[in-house]
Design a protein around this motif. Structure first.
Motif, PDB file in Angstrom:
ATOM      1  N   GLN A 109       0.867  -1.173   0.000  1.00  0.00           N
ATOM      2  CA  GLN A 109       0.000   0.000   0.000  1.00  0.00           C
ATOM      3  C   GLN A 109       0.902   1.221   0.000  1.00  0.00           C
ATOM      4  O   GLN A 109       1.664   1.439   0.948  1.00  0.00           O
ATOM      5  CB  GLN A 109      -0.918   0.009   1.225  1.00  0.00           C
TER       6      GLN A 109
ATOM      7  N   GLN B  10      -9.567   6.578  10.189  1.00  0.00           N
ATOM      8  CA  GLN B  10      -9.675   6.790   8.742  1.00  0.00           C
ATOM      9  C   GLN B  10      -8.379   6.364   8.041  1.00  0.00           C
ATOM     10  O   GLN B  10      -8.411   5.730   6.986  1.00  0.00           O
ATOM     11  CB  GLN B  10      -9.984   8.251   8.441  1.00  0.00           C
TER      12      GLN B  10
ATOM     13  N   ALA C  93      -8.245   2.568   7.933  1.00  0.00           N
ATOM     14  CA  ALA C  93      -9.176   2.052   6.927  1.00  0.00           C
ATOM     15  C   ALA C  93      -8.602   2.216   5.517  1.00  0.00           C
ATOM     16  O   ALA C  93      -8.702   1.306   4.686  1.00  0.00           O
ATOM     17  CB  ALA C  93     -10.521   2.766   7.037  1.00  0.00           C
ATOM     18  N   ARG C  94      -7.986   3.355   5.252  1.00  0.00           N
ATOM     19  CA  ARG C  94      -7.415   3.578   3.922  1.00  0.00           C
ATOM     20  C   ARG C  94      -6.193   2.695   3.683  1.00  0.00           C
ATOM     21  O   ARG C  94      -5.966   2.222   2.572  1.00  0.00           O
ATOM     22  CB  ARG C  94      -7.072   5.050   3.741  1.00  0.00           C
TER      23      ARG C  94
ATOM     24  N   ALA D 172      -7.590  -0.787   2.821  1.00  0.00           N
ATOM     25  CA  ALA D 172      -8.660  -0.857   1.827  1.00  0.00           C
ATOM     26  C   ALA D 172      -8.382  -1.853   0.707  1.00  0.00           C
ATOM     27  O   ALA D 172      -9.288  -2.534   0.229  1.00  0.00           O
ATOM     28  CB  ALA D 172      -8.927   0.529   1.238  1.00  0.00           C
ATOM     29  N   VAL D 173      -7.148  -1.982   0.286  1.00  0.00           N
ATOM     30  CA  VAL D 173      -6.798  -2.868  -0.836  1.00  0.00           C
ATOM     31  C   VAL D 173      -6.684  -4.329  -0.384  1.00  0.00           C
ATOM     32  O   VAL D 173      -6.777  -5.244  -1.198  1.00  0.00           O
ATOM     33  CB  VAL D 173      -5.486  -2.385  -1.502  1.00  0.00           C
TER      34      VAL D 173
ATOM     35  N   ASN E  37      -9.527  -7.324  -1.232  1.00  0.00           N
ATOM     36  CA  ASN E  37      -9.526  -7.739  -2.637  1.00  0.00           C
ATOM     37  C   ASN E  37      -8.270  -8.553  -2.948  1.00  0.00           C
ATOM     38  O   ASN E  37      -8.340  -9.574  -3.632  1.00  0.00           O
ATOM     39  CB  ASN E  37      -9.612  -6.522  -3.566  1.00  0.00           C
TER      40      ASN E  37
END
Length: 82
Positions: A19, A59, A62-63, A66-67, A70
């Motif tokens: 990330q 926040q 979470a960011r 996020a990837v 998936n």
């Protein structure tokens, strides 16, 4: 940028997920690393933050993750995870 792309591409068959975060207003286009199609699975994400001090911990967390869901699914489907 080619060298960084190779470092992301080569381990795309391994259990590794990256990330990337662009901090500040720099004009560094790491976003293209998230768009590479020559990987076994999509193992990289990117997001930009102009001012990290303006983002609360929840926040940011979470960011950062996020990837991951998936990638976890894709890596499982590709037999990367056992």
């Amino acid at each position: 940028m080619r060298e960084i792309a190779a470092l992301v591409r080569e381990p795309s068959r391994l259990p590794a997920c990256w990330q990337f975060i662009g901090l500040g207003r720099a004009n560094c286009d790491l976003r293209t690393l998230d768009e590479k199609s020559d990987r076994v699975v999509d193992n990289a994400g990117f997001f930009a933050l102009d001012d990290i001090d303006q983002v609360d911990g929840a926040q940011l967390y979470a960011r950062l993750l996020a990837v991951f869901p998936n990638w976890l699914w894709l890596a499982g489907q590709a037999g990367i995870l056992r």
